[in-house]
Enzyme design. Structure first.
Site, short mmCIF file in Angstrom:
data_model
loop_
_atom_site.label_atom_id
_atom_site.label_comp_id
_atom_site.label_asym_id
_atom_site.label_seq_id
_atom_site.Cartn_x
_atom_site.Cartn_y
_atom_site.Cartn_z
N CYS A 129 -2.42 -4.04 -6.84
CA CYS A 129 -2.24 -3.11 -5.76
C CYS A 129 -1.41 -3.94 -4.44
O CYS A 129 -1.26 -3.17 -3.61
CB CYS A 129 -3.82 -2.79 -5.11
SG CYS A 129 -4.77 -4.03 -4.77
N CYS A 185 -7.17 -0.87 -7.91
CA CYS A 185 -5.81 -1.03 -8.36
C CYS A 185 -5.10 0.18 -7.53
O CYS A 185 -5.61 0.78 -6.48
CB CYS A 185 -5.64 -0.69 -9.68
SG CYS A 185 -6.37 0.81 -10.48
N CYS A 196 -4.06 -3.89 -0.43
CA CYS A 196 -5.45 -4.17 -0.59
C CYS A 196 -5.86 -4.96 0.70
O CYS A 196 -5.28 -5.92 1.12
CB CYS A 196 -5.64 -5.28 -1.69
SG CYS A 196 -5.63 -4.41 -3.30
#
Length: 136
Positions: free
Chosen positions: A85, A11, A89
């Protein structure tokens, strides 16, 4: 996939959702799954209200600390679970990605985090059954 599946929870701040998910998976599958968590922009500490709601389940995350997401962590994982995220990511070919759309516990009191924790727990149990419940 290796004999011990590796799961990475990601996250933004690695202070709430991913910490809860990693702790719950490690709790339900001691030694059966390698678990990591990380954040694209790690916070300075795990959310104190998250520590509180996890301790209610007998899981201590007070000694955990937010970790910076690295490409190496992604590459070492069999399953990468993202939690809000977005584009931060990294994507590595051949990995299995799941995106869990969950409320961010940041700034919320414990009573609003418990339902998030319980939903993460449900998803973690389903994932665990899928990863280790299959004959190898």
């Amino acid at each position: 996939m290796s004999s011990t599946p590796e799961v990475l929870f990601v996250c933004v701040h690695n202070a709430g959702r991913s910490q809860m998910a990693a702790a719950l998976l490690a709790h339900h599958a001691p030694g059966a799954v390698a678990v990591r968590s990380a954040g694209s922009t790690p916070a300075s500490e795990v959310n104190p209200a998250v520590v509180e709601v996890m301790s209610e389940l007998g899981i201590d995350v007070s000694q955990q600390f937010p970790t910076k997401l690295t490409t190496g962590a992604v590459e070492a994982s069999d399953v990468v679970i993202t939690m809000g995220c977005g584009d931060a990511c990294p994507v590595s070919p051949g990995k299995r990605y799941l995106d869990w759309d969950l409320d961010d516990p940041a700034g919320k009191p414990a009573e609003q985090i418990r339902p998030i924790r319980d939903e993460i727990d449900r998803r973690v149990r389903d994932l665990l059954a899928e990863l280790v419940g299959q004959p190898s």
